[in-house]
Design a protein around this motif. Structure first.
Motif, short mmCIF file in Angstrom:
data_model
loop_
_atom_site.label_atom_id
_atom_site.label_comp_id
_atom_site.label_asym_id
_atom_site.label_seq_id
_atom_site.Cartn_x
_atom_site.Cartn_y
_atom_site.Cartn_z
N VAL A 9 -46.62 71.44 68.23
CA VAL A 9 -46.82 71.74 69.66
C VAL A 9 -46.77 73.25 69.88
CG1 VAL A 9 -45.87 71.46 71.98
CG2 VAL A 9 -45.95 69.51 70.42
N GLU A 10 -45.86 73.93 69.18
CA GLU A 10 -45.78 75.38 69.29
C GLU A 10 -47.06 76.04 68.78
OE1 GLU A 10 -43.11 79.18 67.68
OE2 GLU A 10 -42.60 77.14 67.03
N MET A 14 -49.46 78.60 70.97
CA MET A 14 -49.88 79.94 70.59
C MET A 14 -51.40 80.07 70.62
SD MET A 14 -46.94 81.23 70.29
CE MET A 14 -47.63 82.85 70.10
N MET A 15 -52.09 79.02 70.20
CA MET A 15 -53.56 79.03 70.27
C MET A 15 -54.04 79.10 71.71
SD MET A 15 -54.31 76.12 67.35
CE MET A 15 -56.07 76.01 67.70
N LEU A 16 -53.39 78.34 72.59
CA LEU A 16 -53.77 78.32 74.00
C LEU A 16 -53.52 79.68 74.64
CD1 LEU A 16 -54.63 76.68 76.53
CD2 LEU A 16 -52.20 76.18 76.88
N LEU A 17 -52.36 80.28 74.39
CA LEU A 17 -52.05 81.58 74.97
C LEU A 17 -53.04 82.64 74.49
CD1 LEU A 17 -50.21 83.37 76.67
CD2 LEU A 17 -48.71 83.62 74.68
N ALA A 18 -53.35 82.62 73.19
CA ALA A 18 -54.32 83.57 72.66
C ALA A 18 -55.68 83.41 73.33
CB ALA A 18 -54.44 83.39 71.14
N ARG A 19 -56.09 82.15 73.53
CA ARG A 19 -57.39 81.90 74.15
C ARG A 19 -57.43 82.43 75.59
NH1 ARG A 19 -61.51 78.13 73.26
NH2 ARG A 19 -60.94 78.49 71.06
N ARG A 20 -56.39 82.17 76.35
CA ARG A 20 -56.39 82.61 77.75
C ARG A 20 -56.32 84.14 77.86
NH1 ARG A 20 -58.57 78.52 77.78
NH2 ARG A 20 -57.69 76.51 78.41
N THR A 282 -48.98 65.35 76.61
CA THR A 282 -49.40 64.56 77.76
C THR A 282 -50.19 65.44 78.72
OG1 THR A 282 -47.41 65.12 79.02
CG2 THR A 282 -47.30 63.17 77.57
N PRO A 283 -50.93 64.84 79.64
CA PRO A 283 -51.63 65.66 80.65
C PRO A 283 -50.68 66.56 81.42
CG PRO A 283 -52.48 63.42 80.66
CD PRO A 283 -51.29 63.41 79.75
N GLU A 284 -49.48 66.05 81.71
CA GLU A 284 -48.49 66.86 82.44
C GLU A 284 -48.01 68.03 81.58
OE1 GLU A 284 -48.92 62.89 83.96
OE2 GLU A 284 -48.27 63.55 81.95
N GLY A 285 -47.81 67.76 80.31
CA GLY A 285 -47.38 68.82 79.41
C GLY A 285 -48.43 69.90 79.26
N LEU A 286 -49.69 69.49 79.16
CA LEU A 286 -50.79 70.45 79.07
C LEU A 286 -50.89 71.28 80.35
CD1 LEU A 286 -53.24 71.62 77.61
CD2 LEU A 286 -54.60 69.74 78.52
N GLU A 287 -50.71 70.63 81.48
CA GLU A 287 -50.76 71.34 82.77
C GLU A 287 -49.66 72.40 82.84
OE1 GLU A 287 -50.67 70.34 87.58
OE2 GLU A 287 -50.78 68.72 86.11
N ARG A 288 -48.47 72.06 82.36
CA ARG A 288 -47.37 73.03 82.37
C ARG A 288 -47.70 74.22 81.45
NH1 ARG A 288 -44.21 68.29 82.36
NH2 ARG A 288 -43.95 68.40 80.09
N MET A 289 -48.26 73.92 80.28
CA MET A 289 -48.63 75.00 79.36
C MET A 289 -49.68 75.92 79.99
SD MET A 289 -48.95 73.41 75.55
CE MET A 289 -47.53 72.83 74.63
#
Length: 327
Positions: A9-10, A14-20, A282-289
């Motif tokens: 999950v971590e 990190m991939m998501l943060l780098a992308r944004r 989960t969708p909620e977890g992705l939304e929080r990220m």
């Protein structure tokens, strides 16, 4: 070499943060707020997978300019990235003197590199030689684009490491293009991993859109290097989803259909789907990220925008010593 649920999950985070962050950099450039950006979109999985295979903060890393996700995993912050993009005084890589994405982070053993491609490879091999001479329990990871493997510096460095069995891992991020040149116009072999046999070290090709596959390959190579068995050349195969840089128009050398087809193998999407299938996202977890990533990006842009530029009198420091030596 199995990674736990929290670790996986971590990795996605990190991939998501780098992308944004990368996406915001493109927007800032189009708004005229930064002068240049070179992107790592599509290459995050390989970078994160490699980072998680290291003893971060202890091992050494000599990266290349697309390695934003790798740098974030090592402790580089969103604020520091934006400071670099804007050429601000607090930029840890060069104090605002160097082009952005020429990474350096002394606190976690990241060595800066120069703009000419492949020059970081001899630096990495020099660090690896020092580690061997000092008998330290460390390794070096150095990364490069596949186009740079045609450079003489790369061949010299890899050959030297193989001859002396140095504790270094060479990871080639093969994104399909050396600026505008496709792989088949760069080399007569299938890929960079095939070049290893002529230099006397192991060559491994891996799917660079699969973070877990890259992690496994780099982890094996790191332990091999750490145990004194010498270097490995890893070729992580992926696709560069953006133009070469903010100054490039990739429509002149590849079709939109080709790029759209590659997006179906987007490593961020692939990792998300894997976690969802495991029940770990989960969708909620992705939304929080997504909300956290957005907040970090906004904070970084705001902080860097308000940060001061270096003073003119600082231009030569620390390039030249202030001390006058008398013979």
């Amino acid at each position: 070499m199995h990674l736990s649920e929290p670790k996986q999950v971590e990795m996605f985070w990190m991939m998501l943060l780098a992308r944004r962050l990368d996406e915001r950099a493109w927007v800032l450039h189009r708004q005229g707020k930064i002068a240049f950006h070179i992107s790592g979109i599509g290459q995050e999985a390989a970078q994160v997978g490699a980072a998680f295979a290291l003893r971060r903060g202890e091992d050494w890393v000599v990266p290349y300019y697309r390695d934003l996700a790798l740098m974030l995993c090592l402790g580089y912050t969103p604020r520091e990235f934006m400071l670099s993009l804007m050429g601000k005084r607090e930029d840890p890589s060069s104090g605002g003197r160097q082009m952005p994405s020429h990474w350096s982070l002394r606190r976690v053993n990241v060595v800066s590199h120069s703009a000419p491609v492949a020059t970081q490879t001899p630096h990495a091999v020099g660090v690896a030689l020092a580690i061997k001479l000092r008998r330290e329990d460390k390794v070096v990871l150095t990364t490069i684009g596949e186009g740079a493997t045609s450079q003489g510096e790369w061949y010299e460095a890899v050959n030297w490491a193989a001859v002396h069995r140095l504790p270094v891992v060479f990871m080639v991020e093969n994104n399909g293009y050396a600026i505008s040149e496709p792989v088949e116009k760069q080399m007569a072999v299938e890929g960079a991993a095939a070049r290893a046999c002529g230099l006397g070290l192991e060559g491994v090709a891996v799917d660079g859109t699969d973070a877990l596959a890259v992690y496994a390959a780099v982890a094996r190579s790191v332990e091999k290097a750490r145990s004194g068995e010498g270097p490995t050349l890893i070729e992580a195969r992926m696709y560069r989803l953006t133009p070469h840089s903010s100054d490039d128009d990739d429509r002149t050398y590849r079709t939109r259909e080709e790029v759209e087809a590659a997006k179906r193998r987007d490593p961020l999407l692939r990792m998300r789907q894997h976690l969802e299938a495991q029940g770990w996202l989960t969708p909620e977890g992705l939304e929080r990220m997504e909300a956290e990533a957005k907040a970090l990006v906004e904070d970084a842009v705001d902080y860097a925008t308000r940060a001061p530029y270096p003073a003119p009198e600082e231009a030569a420091y620390p390039v030249f010593s202030a001390e006058v030596r008398r013979g």
